[in-house]
Write a protein that holds these residues in place. Structure first.
Motif, PDB file in Angstrom:
ATOM      1  N   TYR A  28       5.321   5.147   2.686  1.00 57.94           N
ATOM      2  CA  TYR A  28       4.886   6.490   3.061  1.00 57.94           C
ATOM      3  C   TYR A  28       5.649   7.498   2.205  1.00 57.94           C
ATOM      4  CZ  TYR A  28       2.701   4.091   6.938  1.00 57.94           C
ATOM      5  OH  TYR A  28       1.910   3.245   7.678  1.00 57.94           O
TER       6      TYR A  28
ATOM      7  N   VAL B 235       0.841  -1.194   0.000  1.00 57.67           N
ATOM      8  CA  VAL B 235       0.000   0.000   0.000  1.00 57.67           C
ATOM      9  C   VAL B 235       0.876   1.244   0.000  1.00 57.67           C
ATOM     10  CG1 VAL B 235      -1.884   1.226   1.143  1.00 57.67           C
ATOM     11  CG2 VAL B 235      -1.738  -1.268   1.312  1.00 57.67           C
TER      12      VAL B 235
ATOM     13  N   TYR C   8       0.982   5.367   0.568  1.00 56.74           N
ATOM     14  CA  TYR C   8       0.270   6.434   1.259  1.00 56.74           C
ATOM     15  C   TYR C   8       0.855   7.797   0.905  1.00 56.74           C
ATOM     16  CZ  TYR C   8      -1.344   2.554   4.193  1.00 56.74           C
ATOM     17  OH  TYR C   8      -1.893   1.388   4.633  1.00 56.74           O
ATOM     18  N   ASP C   9       0.027   8.825   1.008  1.00 55.61           N
ATOM     19  CA  ASP C   9       0.515  10.186   0.770  1.00 55.61           C
ATOM     20  C   ASP C   9       1.046  10.788   2.067  1.00 55.61           C
ATOM     21  OD1 ASP C   9      -1.720  11.082   2.231  1.00 55.61           O
ATOM     22  OD2 ASP C   9      -2.120  12.720   0.831  1.00 55.61           O
TER      23      ASP C   9
ATOM     24  N   ARG D  25       4.337  -1.090   3.408  1.00 54.58           N
ATOM     25  CA  ARG D  25       3.625   0.176   3.529  1.00 54.58           C
ATOM     26  C   ARG D  25       4.603   1.288   3.164  1.00 54.58           C
ATOM     27  NH1 ARG D  25       1.642  -1.223   9.665  1.00 54.58           N
ATOM     28  NH2 ARG D  25       0.616  -3.206   9.175  1.00 54.58           N
TER      29      ARG D  25
ATOM     30  N   GLY E 251      -1.063  10.373   5.134  1.00 56.11           N
ATOM     31  CA  GLY E 251      -1.475   9.032   5.517  1.00 56.11           C
ATOM     32  C   GLY E 251      -2.655   8.482   4.750  1.00 56.11           C
ATOM     33  N   ARG E 252      -3.026   9.110   3.649  1.00 58.34           N
ATOM     34  CA  ARG E 252      -4.151   8.639   2.838  1.00 58.34           C
ATOM     35  C   ARG E 252      -3.645   7.691   1.750  1.00 58.34           C
ATOM     36  NH1 ARG E 252      -6.189  14.636   1.600  1.00 58.34           N
ATOM     37  NH2 ARG E 252      -3.931  14.738   1.237  1.00 58.34           N
ATOM     38  N   LYS E 253      -4.431   6.669   1.468  1.00 60.47           N
ATOM     39  CA  LYS E 253      -4.005   5.667   0.489  1.00 60.47           C
ATOM     40  C   LYS E 253      -4.022   6.241  -0.913  1.00 60.47           C
ATOM     41  CE  LYS E 253      -6.497   1.950  -0.611  1.00 60.47           C
ATOM     42  NZ  LYS E 253      -7.094   0.601  -0.521  1.00 60.47           N
TER      43      LYS E 253
ATOM     44  N   GLU F  20      -2.333   0.628  -4.513  1.00 64.65           N
ATOM     45  CA  GLU F  20      -1.758  -0.629  -4.056  1.00 64.65           C
ATOM     46  C   GLU F  20      -1.002  -1.285  -5.200  1.00 64.65           C
ATOM     47  OE1 GLU F  20      -4.985  -2.207  -0.773  1.00 64.65           O
ATOM     48  OE2 GLU F  20      -5.400  -2.581  -2.895  1.00 64.65           O
TER      49      GLU F  20
END
Length: 818
Positions: free
Chosen positions: A344, A95, A97-98, A342, A101-103, A106
Motif C-alpha cells: 500500500y 500487488v 496499490y495506490d 500487498r 486502494g487502486r491497483k 504487479e
C-alpha cells in the motif's frame, strides 16, 4: 502423512523384526554348533566362526538401519501434496496499490491464470494423452509398458525420442523447485506419484498438471499460455493449437516457439501424425489445421504481438513501480515475485496521470520547436559553406550535438526499418537460428532508440505532501520503455542552478547580518582562481541592476547577489545550512563561490526534500512511498510510515526564518517575479512559493516550489547534457509545467496561505534604500524583519537624489534666463 508412510512400509518393519528374532536366538545357534564340535571333533576353531558370523550379522543390521534412516530422512523432507490442493500456495504475484486502494501494478516472475477441468477442451486432453500418456486412465501412476515402449523406441532411434514419465509423475516433479537427477530424487518422485494417484481422481490430476506446467516465455498454466500464443481462451483450442502447446513443456527452452519456431513446428507435426494414427483426426483436417495455424502464427510474429505481450504489462505508474520494486527487493529479496505481498503506497494514480499528461504535452511541444530551430540553424550554416568549420568544432571539442541534423536523417532510416521490417526479420532470423543477424538487428534497434533519447528533451516531475512526506506523484521521464528506464527523480544528479539560491539567502538571513531589505551591489565581478585563471560570473541576459534589495534579488534571480552573499558569509556557512536541510553530507557540495549558482549536483528528490522542509516551516520531512506491506493473508509485515511517524521531527531551522524565506520566495510568482507572466497564463491562483533554476548553457531547466500542503519539482533537459537553446529559460520551460500541474492537484486541498509563525515584525521602509523612509522617499513598502534586525537608520539615498535633482533643475532654469 508420516503415519501413512509407516503403514506403507510395514513389510520393512516385519523384516527388521525377523532380524531381531534371529539375533535373540543366536545363543542357541552357537550351542548347537558346540554340540556338533564335540560330536565330530572338528579341527577348525568354531570360536572364530562364531566371531565372524556375529560381526557379519551386526554389520548387516547396521547397514539396514542406515538404509531405513536415509529413507526416513528423504521422505520426511518431502513437500506435501497438500500444496496441490490449495491454489493460494502457488507462486502468487505481489500487488501494488495506490493511496486510494487502486491497483497500480504487479510484480511476478510469471502469471498464472487458473482453469477448471470442465473448461479444458477435449481436443487438448486427447492430444496431451496421445503424446505423453496413452494409458493415463488405466495405470496407477507408473506405466511400465510405456517405459518399455519408450526404451525400445529410443534404442531404435539411437537418441532420446520418447519419455516414459506419466502425467502423474510429471505432476510430482512439479512439486520440486530444482531439477536434480539422483536416485533419491527418483524415489521421492515415485513416492509422491503413488500418493497423488491415491488421493486424486484422474480428472483432478489433469487439472492440476495443466495449471502448473510451464509453456515457455514466462507462461505457466494452460490458460495463460493460450492467451499469450493465440490471444484466445483455452476452451476454443483446436487440434493444431493443442499439438503446438503440448510440444513445448518437455523442453521449453529448446522448443521455444518464438526463438526456434521450426523446432516446435517439427514436434507439432509429429504429434498431429500420432492423432491421425489414433483416428482422432483425419489426414485432411490435420493438414488443413496445420497450414492455417502457421499462416496465423507467422502473422502474429510479424505484427509483433508476442513482443508487445512480453514487454507491455499493466502498470499505472511504471517509474514509481520500479522505485517500489527496488525498495522491496532490498527488504524482502526475490520473494516479492512469488510471495503474494500487498504493498500500500502513497501514490495517487489520478494525480500521476495528470502530471504525466501535462509533462508529455510540454515535452512534445518543446521537442518540435527544438528540432525546427536546430534544422534551421543547420541549413543556415550549411548554406554559408561552413561544413568544414562545423566538423572542426565537432572533433576539437567533442560536440556531438553538431551532428544533430545528420542524426535526424539517420533516425528516419532506422525508423523505416523498425516500422516495416523489424518483426519479419526477427522471425526469419529466429527460424533459421541466425545469431549474428539477430545481434545486428539488436544493434539497429538500440541505435534507433539511442538516437531518439540523445536528441529528445526529457523531463521529470516529483511531488510530495507537506508535512507527511508522502510521495503522491513520481514521473521519471517522458515514458517508461526498455530504452528509457532512467528514473530522473532520484537516479540522476543534475546541477540545480538558481534553484539552490534559497539556501544561500536563508543562510544570509540566519546570520542576522542581512535582512530582506539589505542593499547589494549588482555589478560585474571578476575573480582570480587556480592557475591564475579568471572567473567572470554574470547575470542571465548580461543585465545589471546596481543597488538592489535582497528580496528583489531573489525574486529576479540575480546571480551576482548570490555570489556576493556567499563571499560575505563564507562557503562553509552556506554548506552547513544546505547540508542540514537537504540531509546530505558536507562532501556533496563544492567548496568554491560557484556553489552560490547551484553547481553542486543534486537529485530531484534531494532538492524537493529541502524545499519541503522550508514549506514545513523548518521542520524535517521524510519523503517516503510505502505506507505498509502485508503478506498474502493480510498481516502487516512492514510499516515504514509508522516508523517515520514515530520519529521526532527535528526543527532544522527556526520557523520564523523558514516563514521569512517562504515569503520572499512567494515573490517569484508575484509582480516583478520571474514567472509572473506564466502564472497568469496558467490561471494559477493558489498561494505558493518557489524558485526557477537554469544552469549554464541552458542545459537544465528547473522549477521547484510548494504550497502549504504540497511540494513539487519539475526538471526538463537532455540526458546527454545538450543545451536547450538560447530560449531555454526555466521560467519558460519548467515553470509552466509546474503551474499547470499544481493548479489541478491543489483543487483537493484548502486554498490557505502559509500560516504566520511569529517572531517577525513588519516595518515600513523605503523601496530604494531599504531603510526607514523620510519625506523624500517616494515609494514606501512594508517589509518583514526578524525581531532585532529591523532597520534603525533613515533613508539617505532619496534625500541626496532629491537635492541632486533640484540642483539640475536650477541649472536648467539658469540656462533659460536671458
Amino acid at each position: 502423512m508420516f503415519n501413512n508412510f509407516f503403514l506403507r512400509i510395514s513389510k520393512l518393519r516385519k523384516i527388521t523384526a525377523f532380524i531381531i528374532w534371529i539375533v535373540q536366538r543366536k545363543i542357541g545357534f552357537f550351542l548347537f554348533l558346540r554340540r556338533i564340535r564335540i560330536r565330530f571333533q572338528f579341527i577348525f576353531s568354531l570360536e572364530k566362526l562364531e566371531v565372524f558370523f556375529t560381526a557379519g550379522l551386526l554389520l548387516f543390521v547396521l547397514c539396514w538401519g542406515a538404509f531405513l534412516g536415509i529413507v526416513y530422512y528423504h521422505f520426511n523432507s518431502l513437500k506435501s501434496i497438500k500444496d496441490l490442493d490449495d491454489y493460494s500456495l502457488y507462486e502468487v504475484p505481489t500487488v501494488v496499490y495506490d493511496i486510494k486502494g487502486r491497483k497500480i501494478t504487479e510484480f511476478y516472475l510469471y502469471k498464472r491464470n487458473l482453469i477448471r477441468y470442465q473448461e479444458i477442451p477435449e481436443t487438448l486432453i486427447s492430444t496431451l494423452l496421445t503424446a505423453e500418456d496413452k494409458n493415463f486412465f488405466t495405470h496407477g501412476g507408473v506405466d511400465f509398458l510405456g517405459i518399455l515402449r519408450a526404451f525400445i523406441t529410443n534404442i531404435q532411434a539411437g537418441a532420446i525420442k520418447q519419455g516414459g514419465s506419466t502425467i502423474s509423475q510429471q505432476l510430482a516433479k512439479l512439486l520440486f523447485t530444482t531439477r536434480e537427477r539422483t536416485i533419491a530424487r527418483k524415489l521421492q518422485e515415485l513416492w509422491l506419484t503413488f500418493q497423488i494417484e491415491e488421493k486424486y481422481t484422474k480428472q483432478e490430476i489433469l487439472e492440476k498438471y495443466l495449471n502448473k506446467v510451464y509453456y515457455g516465455n514466462n507462461q505457466y498454466g494452460l490458460e495463460a499460455a493460450t492467451h499469450f500464443y493465440f490471444g484466445k481462451e483455452a476452451k476454443d483450442l483446436n487440434y493444431a493449437e493443442s499439438a503446438f502447446l503440448v510440444s513445448i513443456p518437455p523442453s521449453p527452452t529448446y522448443l521455444n516457439p518464438l526463438r526456434y519456431p521450426m523446432r516446435t513446428k517439427e514436434k507439432q507435426e509429429i504429434i498431429l501424425n500420432s492423432l491421425v494414427r489414433e483416428n482422432l483426426l483425419t489426414r485432411e483436417e490435420a493438414d488443413k489445421q496445420f497450414k492455417i495455424f502457421w499462416i496465423d502464427f507467422q502473422q502474429r510474429l510479424i505484427s509483433g504481438d508476442f513482443y508487445k505481450s512480453k514487454t507491455e504489462s499493466f502498470d499505472e505508474a511504471p517509474y514509481f513501480s520500479e522505485y517500489i520494486r527496488r525498495l522491496m527487493i532490498e527488504k524482502f529479496s526475490e520473494s516479492i515475485y512469488t510471495g503474494g505481498y500487498r504493498i500500500y503506497t502513497t501514490l495517487d494514480i489520478d494525480k500521476q496521470k495528470i502530471g504525466q499528461d501535462i509533462l508529455n504535452a510540454h515535452l512534445k511541444t518543446l521537442e518540435e520547436g527544438y528540432k525546427e530551430d536546430v534544422k534551421k540553424l543547420y541549413e543556415s550554416i550549411k548554406s554559408g559553406n561552413h561544413n568544414k568549420l562545423i566538423e572542426f568544432f565537432g572533433y576539437a571539442f567533442n560536440l556531438d550535438g553538431l551532428d544533430f541534423y545528420k542524426a535526424e536523417l539517420e533516425e528516419e532510416a532506422y525508423q523505416n526499418v523498425y516500422d516495416n521490417d523489424l518483426a519479419a526479420l526477427d522471425m526469419v532470423y529466429s527460424a533459421f537460428n541466425m545469431t549474428p543477424e539477430n545481434l545486428l538487428l539488436e544493434n539497429i534497434l538500440t541505435a534507433e532508440q539511442g538516437l531518439r533519447l540523445d536528441y529528445r528533451p526529457e523531463g521529470a516531475l516529483l511531488s510530495m505532501e507537506i508535512p507527511s512526506g508522502r510521495i503522491i506523484t513520481m514521473i521519471g521521464g517522458s515514458g517508461y520503455t526498455p530504452f528509457n528506464q532512467l528514473n530522473r527523480t532520484y537516479q540522476s544528479r543534475r546541477q540545480p542552478g538558481s534553484g539552490f539560491k534559497p539556501f544561500v539567502y536563508l543562510t544570509a538571513l540566519m546570520s542576522r547580518r542581512f535582512t530582506p531589505s539589505s542593499l547589494i551591489n549588482d555589478i560585474p565581478l571578476i575573480y582570480k582562481i587556480e592557475n591564475d585563471e579568471l572567473w567572470t560570473p554574470g547575470n542571465a541576459g548580461g543585465n545589471y541592476s546596481g543597488r538592489v534589495r535582497l528580496r528583489e534579488a531573489l525574486k529576479k534571480s540575480i546571480n551576482i547577489v548570490s555570489i556576493r552573499l556567499i563571499e560575505a558569509l563564507g562557503i562553509e556557512a552556506v554548506t552547513q545550512v544546505a547540508s542540514k536541510i537537504l540531509g546530505l553530507p558536507f562532501e556533496r557540495f563544492r567548496q568554491d563561490f560557484s556553489l552560490a549558482l547551484g553547481t553542486s549536483e543534486l537529485t530531484q528528490m534531494e532538492l524537493l526534500k529541502g524545499y519541503a522542509v522550508i514549506g514545513n516551516m523548518g521542520k524535517d520531512v521524510f519523503p517516503h512511498a510505502i505506507i505498509r506491506v502485508e503478506d498474502r493473508y493480510g498481516k502487516a509485515i512492514w510499516e515504514p510510515e509508522k516508523e517515520i511517524d514515530a520519529k521526532e521531527k527535528e526543527q532544522l531551522i527556526p520557523k520564523e526564518y523558514a516563514y521569512l524565506i517562504t515569503d520572499i520566495m512567494k515573490g517569484v510568482l508575484g509582480p516583478g517575479g520571474t514567472v509572473v507572466g506564466e502564472r497568469a497564463k496558467a490561471k494559477f491562483n493558489n498561494y505558493a512559493a518557489g524558485k526557477t533554476g537554469t544552469t549554464s548553457n541552458f542545459k537544465d531547466a528547473w522549477f521547484t516550489g510548494f504550497s502549504p500542503f504540497v511540494a513539487s519539482s519539475v526538471w526538463v533537459g537532455f540526458d546527454r547534457g545538450v543545451s536547450l537553446g538560447r530560449q531555454g529559460y526555466s521560467s519558460k520551460i519548467a515553470a509552466p509545467i509546474w503551474l499547470e500541474f499544481m493548479r489541478e492537484i491543489l483543487k483537493e486541498y484548502p486554498a490557505n496561505d502559509f500560516p504566520y509563525q511569529g517572531g517577525l515584525i513588519k516595518v515600513p521602509i523605503c523601496s530604494v534604500s531599504g531603510k526607514l523612509p523620510t519625506e523624500y522617499c517616494k515609494e514606501i513598502i512594508d517589509e518583514y524583519f526578524i525581531y532585532g534586525t529591523e532597520p534603525k537608520d533613515s533613508c539617505d539615498i532619496c534625500e541626496k537624489d532629491a537635492i541632486a535633482t533640484e540642483k539640475e533643475i536650477d541649472k536648467i532654469e539658469l540656462f533659460k534666463k536671458p
